[in-house]
Every structure is written in structure tokens, then in C-alpha cells.
Design an enzyme around this catalytic site. Structure first.
Site, PDB file in Angstrom:
ATOM      1  N   GLU A   1      19.220  -6.250  -0.075  1.00  0.00           N
ATOM      2  CA  GLU A   1      18.873  -6.539  -1.366  1.00  0.00           C
ATOM      3  C   GLU A   1      20.283  -7.173  -2.009  1.00  0.00           C
ATOM      4  OE1 GLU A   1      15.768  -4.089  -3.932  1.00  0.00           O
ATOM      5  OE2 GLU A   1      17.665  -3.052  -3.780  1.00  0.00           O
TER       6      GLU A   1
ATOM      7  N   MET B   1      17.144   8.176  -2.211  1.00  0.00           N
ATOM      8  CA  MET B   1      18.252   8.940  -1.829  1.00  0.00           C
ATOM      9  C   MET B   1      19.589   8.651  -2.520  1.00  0.00           C
ATOM     10  SD  MET B   1      17.784   8.043   2.384  1.00  0.00           S
ATOM     11  CE  MET B   1      19.270   9.404   2.937  1.00  0.00           C
ATOM     12  N   GLU B   2      19.535   8.186  -3.639  1.00  0.00           N
ATOM     13  CA  GLU B   2      20.885   8.091  -4.314  1.00  0.00           C
ATOM     14  C   GLU B   2      20.864   8.095  -6.000  1.00  0.00           C
ATOM     15  OE1 GLU B   2      20.527   5.651  -0.758  1.00  0.00           O
ATOM     16  OE2 GLU B   2      19.424   5.215  -2.627  1.00  0.00           O
TER      17      GLU B   2
ATOM     18  N   GLY C   1      10.010   5.964  -2.049  1.00  0.00           N
ATOM     19  CA  GLY C   1       8.670   6.396  -1.505  1.00  0.00           C
ATOM     20  C   GLY C   1       7.903   6.689  -2.650  1.00  0.00           C
TER      21      GLY C   1
ATOM     22  N   ASP D   1       6.343   2.573   0.266  1.00  0.00           N
ATOM     23  CA  ASP D   1       5.746   3.306   1.177  1.00  0.00           C
ATOM     24  C   ASP D   1       5.267   4.670   0.244  1.00  0.00           C
ATOM     25  OD1 ASP D   1       7.607   5.815   1.840  1.00  0.00           O
ATOM     26  OD2 ASP D   1       8.848   3.918   2.381  1.00  0.00           O
TER      27      ASP D   1
END
Length: 252
Positions: free
Chosen positions: A13, A193-194, A79, A217
């Protein structure tokens, strides 16, 4: 004019965003390369945070303390958890929560100890304007990426979602894990996750922030399939287009 921080969790990114940086300069703090310049005439700093809550918190603290940015935007993939949240959709976080925070029985599950709260809200105005830019870009996704290319990932008529995003220090990649998260947090739209770590740091500093996530996903047993290719070919394109549109003010 206040500087805006754009934070990416993954190299793909950041690499997609750097060519848009005008008059670039670099500085290093705590092993991180901070890229200064302008994007669409606006002063920005771009940085790779790394993956996970500690990496995100460290990066946010550096941006706020060493560079004194006034707003932070975190971009990346997530996700999908919520009903109807599909691969290729975009989620704008309105609240963030750490799904792996559990200091019970001393504190309620999910509550950050000594804060009295589990959910951290994003800045309303910043999130509103990014949502408008995201909707504009999604309406033109086929033009930007190509219908055939989108079809390769099973993407058709991508949608914008807004609400709760949850964070934890593990990649959720099984149907059993995602089912457990949905049962505990039924209003969660996506998992990553952040974001919630960034949210806690920004709350401590009293600075506005926003989180944009592209759904890569469904956080299940197929979550690892073509993940890196999706980031490079879809999520990073979304991010570049959304931020460029937002910074330029070009929203229908």
C-alpha cells in the site's frame, strides 16, 4: 496548514501511494521511514507502521509527538465479519475495539483497563468526508481497476459500510474464529490488526483520526488465498483513489 498522516500497515500500500507524493523528503524515527511532501496540494506524511497493535501504537505516538501531525488516517485491508460485507467492499470505521483485550474478572471483557471504555470513536467529520470519497471511488471502481480484473477476485458492485471495526494481534483465518467473534460482537463489520491501537493512542493525545479498510476476505478458511495479490492490485488502488479524491475535494 496542518499536516495529515497517512499510515499503511503493508509495503504494497505504501508503495502505491509514494508516487503521488510531491516534493518528497524523508526522516527516520525508531527505525521507520517517514515520507514528507504534498499530495493534491495538501501537506502529508506517509509511513509504514508494520503489522500488529504495538507497531501501530508506536507509529501513532511518533507521528503525534515527534512530527506533531494533526490528523491520522490509517489504511489497509480487513476480513469481513458483518452480514453483507463482501470481498472488495470498503469499511469506514466509526468505532474500534480490541477483540483480544480481556482483563476479566478485574475489568469487563474488551474494556481497556483504567479507561472505563472498550470502544473508541473515530472523528465524525473526517470519517464523513472519507466516506463520501470512498463512495465516489466505489461507484467508479470498474473504471479504475477494470471489470475483468475485479471479476478475478469475485468483486461485483462493491459497497461502502460504516460502523464497528475490531482489532487483535492475530490474523483471523478460520470460520470457527470468525463465528466466535460474530457471537461476541454481533455489530462488528470487519476484523484487522491495528486500528484499535491507533484509536487508543489518538484518544490519549486528543487528536482526530480515521480508519479505512478494504475487505480482502471473509476472515475464514479461505482468508489466505491471493491475499498479497489482492493488496497490490485492489486494496492499494482503492486507497490511492480514495485519498486522492478526498484531498482534492473532488466528490460528486
Amino acid at each position: 496548514m496542518s499536516r495529515i498522516a497517512i499510515v499503511s500497515a503493508m509495503h504494497e500500500e505504501l508503495r502505491a501511494l509514494l508516487p503521488a507524493l510531491e516534493k518528497p523528503q524523508r526522516a527516520e524515527f525508531a527505525g521507520r521511514q517517514f515520507h514528507f511532501g504534498q499530495m493534491q496540494g495538501q501537506p502529508v506524511v506517509m509511513v509504514l507502521s508494520g503489522i500488529g497493535k504495538v507497531a501501530a501504537a508506536t507509529t501513532a505516538a511518533l507521528l503525534l509527538q515527534e512530527i506533531d501531525v494533526q490528523r491520522i488516517i490509517f489504511t489497509g485491508a480487513a476480513g469481513g465479519l458483518g452480514t453483507g460485507v463482501r470481498v472488495g467492499d470498503v469499511v469506514i470505521a466509526r468505532e474500534l475495539l480490541q477483540h483480544d483485550m480481556d482483563a476479566s474478572p478485574l475489568f469487563p471483557r474488551f474494556e481497556v483497563p483504567l479507561t472505563g471504555r472498550s470502544r473508541f470513536g473515530t472523528d465524525r467529520d473526517l470519517s464523513d468526508s472519507l466516506a463520501a470519497a470512498a463512495l465516489h471511488c466505489l461507484n467508479h471502481a470498474a473504471e479504475r481497476i477494470g471489470e475483468t480484473h475485479l471479476a478475478d477476485f469475485g468483486i461485483d458492485s462493491p459497497l461502502l459500510h460504516e460502523g464497528l471495526v475490531i482489532s487483535g494481534d492475530r490474523f483471523v483465518a478460520t470460520a470457527a474464529e470468525s463465528d466466535t467473534l460474530r457471537a461476541a460482537l454481533p455489530d462488528a463489520l470487519a476484523v484487522e490488526m491495528e486500528g484499535a491501537a491507533l484509536a487508543q493512542v489518538c484518544a490519549d493525545f486528543g487528536r482526530p483520526f480515521a480508519v479505512i479498510r478494504t475487505v480482502s476476505d471473509r476472515a475464514d478458511d479461505s482468508a489466505h488465498v491471493d491475499f498479497n495479490r489482492f493488496i497490490a492490485e485492489v486494496a492499494s488502488v482503492y486507497t490511492r483513489e480514495i485519498l486522492g479524491t478526498w484531498l482534492s475535494g473532488r466528490v460528486d
